[in-house]
Design a protein around this motif. Structure first.
Motif, short mmCIF file in Angstrom:
data_model
loop_
_atom_site.label_atom_id
_atom_site.label_comp_id
_atom_site.label_asym_id
_atom_site.label_seq_id
_atom_site.Cartn_x
_atom_site.Cartn_y
_atom_site.Cartn_z
N ILE A 1 9.69 6.54 -8.33
CA ILE A 1 8.60 6.46 -7.36
C ILE A 1 7.59 5.42 -7.86
CG2 ILE A 1 6.76 7.72 -6.17
CD1 ILE A 1 9.66 8.63 -5.52
N LEU A 2 7.30 4.44 -6.99
CA LEU A 2 6.31 3.42 -7.33
C LEU A 2 5.10 3.59 -6.42
CD1 LEU A 2 8.62 0.30 -7.68
CD2 LEU A 2 7.33 1.40 -9.49
N ASP A 3 3.97 3.94 -7.02
CA ASP A 3 2.73 4.08 -6.28
C ASP A 3 2.28 2.72 -5.75
OD1 ASP A 3 2.54 6.82 -6.72
OD2 ASP A 3 1.53 6.54 -8.65
N PRO A 4 1.33 2.70 -4.83
CA PRO A 4 0.84 1.42 -4.30
C PRO A 4 0.39 0.47 -5.41
CG PRO A 4 -0.03 3.26 -3.03
CD PRO A 4 0.68 3.84 -4.22
N TYR A 5 0.81 -0.76 -5.31
CA TYR A 5 0.43 -1.84 -6.22
C TYR A 5 0.76 -1.53 -7.68
CZ TYR A 5 -1.89 -3.14 -1.96
OH TYR A 5 -2.15 -3.43 -0.66
N ARG A 6 1.75 -0.73 -7.90
CA ARG A 6 2.15 -0.32 -9.26
C ARG A 6 3.04 -1.37 -9.89
NH1 ARG A 6 2.99 1.85 -13.98
NH2 ARG A 6 3.83 3.92 -14.20
N ALA A 7 2.84 -1.57 -11.17
CA ALA A 7 3.70 -2.45 -11.96
C ALA A 7 4.33 -1.64 -13.09
CB ALA A 7 2.90 -3.60 -12.55
N LEU A 8 5.60 -1.85 -13.32
CA LEU A 8 6.30 -1.28 -14.48
C LEU A 8 6.78 -2.45 -15.34
CD1 LEU A 8 8.65 1.32 -12.72
CD2 LEU A 8 6.46 1.78 -13.83
N TRP A 9 6.49 -2.39 -16.62
CA TRP A 9 7.01 -3.36 -17.59
C TRP A 9 7.92 -2.57 -18.51
CZ3 TRP A 9 2.19 -6.58 -19.41
CH2 TRP A 9 1.69 -7.30 -18.31
N LEU A 10 9.21 -2.66 -18.30
CA LEU A 10 10.16 -1.77 -18.94
C LEU A 10 11.03 -2.45 -19.99
CD1 LEU A 10 11.41 -0.11 -15.64
CD2 LEU A 10 9.83 0.91 -17.29
N GLU B 1 0.81 -1.22 0.00
CA GLU B 1 0.00 0.00 0.00
C GLU B 1 0.84 1.27 0.00
OE1 GLU B 1 -3.32 0.33 2.64
OE2 GLU B 1 -3.84 -1.78 2.38
N PRO B 2 1.98 1.30 0.70
CA PRO B 2 2.75 2.55 0.70
C PRO B 2 3.45 2.80 -0.65
CG PRO B 2 3.43 1.11 2.51
CD PRO B 2 2.51 0.33 1.65
N THR B 3 3.60 4.08 -0.97
CA THR B 3 4.43 4.47 -2.10
C THR B 3 5.89 4.21 -1.71
OG1 THR B 3 2.84 6.14 -2.80
CG2 THR B 3 5.12 6.43 -3.54
N ILE B 4 6.67 3.69 -2.65
CA ILE B 4 8.07 3.41 -2.34
C ILE B 4 8.99 4.08 -3.36
CG2 ILE B 4 7.58 1.22 -1.19
CD1 ILE B 4 8.59 -0.18 -3.72
N GLN B 5 10.25 4.21 -3.00
CA GLN B 5 11.27 4.74 -3.88
C GLN B 5 12.20 3.60 -4.27
OE1 GLN B 5 13.27 8.19 -2.34
NE2 GLN B 5 11.39 9.03 -1.49
N PHE B 6 12.38 3.44 -5.57
CA PHE B 6 13.23 2.37 -6.09
C PHE B 6 14.47 3.01 -6.70
CE2 PHE B 6 14.62 -0.98 -8.89
CZ PHE B 6 14.40 -2.10 -8.13
N PRO B 7 15.67 2.50 -6.41
CA PRO B 7 16.90 3.12 -6.92
C PRO B 7 16.99 3.05 -8.45
CG PRO B 7 17.40 1.11 -5.67
CD PRO B 7 15.94 1.33 -5.57
N ALA B 8 17.10 4.21 -9.06
CA ALA B 8 17.14 4.29 -10.52
C ALA B 8 18.37 3.60 -11.10
CB ALA B 8 17.11 5.75 -10.96
#
Length: 86
Positions: free
Chosen positions: A67-76, A32-39
């Motif tokens: 920045i990853l919002d709650p339950y966010r997925a990135l397909w990069l 649920e929390p927003t998290i920071q992921f190292p670029a």
């Protein structure tokens, strides 16, 4: 393959898949929390620029965390691979 990242909350999971057309990297925030992921982790795999195929957005990986919002997925994929439709 699951990438090992130190100093990141355990709710963030980067998964890298090598593909004949290039590298696909997915990052998930399973909380649920927003998290920071190292670029730098993303930049080391994909280069400085990438495309997110979930939202259709573009990323430039600099000094600031992603920045990853709650339950966010990135397909990069890298910008070059994204242009080829990977």
């Amino acid at each position: 393959r699951l990438l090992t990242v130190t100093g990141v909350q355990t709710c963030a999971r980067p998964i890298c898949r090598d593909h004949p057309q290039g590298t696909f990297l997915s990052v998930y925030n399973f909380s649920e929390p927003t998290i920071q992921f190292p670029a730098h982790v993303l930049r080391d795999v994909l280069g400085e620029h990438a495309v997110d195929h979930v939202a259709g957005s573009a990323f430039t990986f600099g000094a600031h965390p992603v920045i990853l919002d709650p339950y966010r997925a990135l397909w990069l994929t890298s910008v070059q691979e994204g242009a080829r439709g990977l």
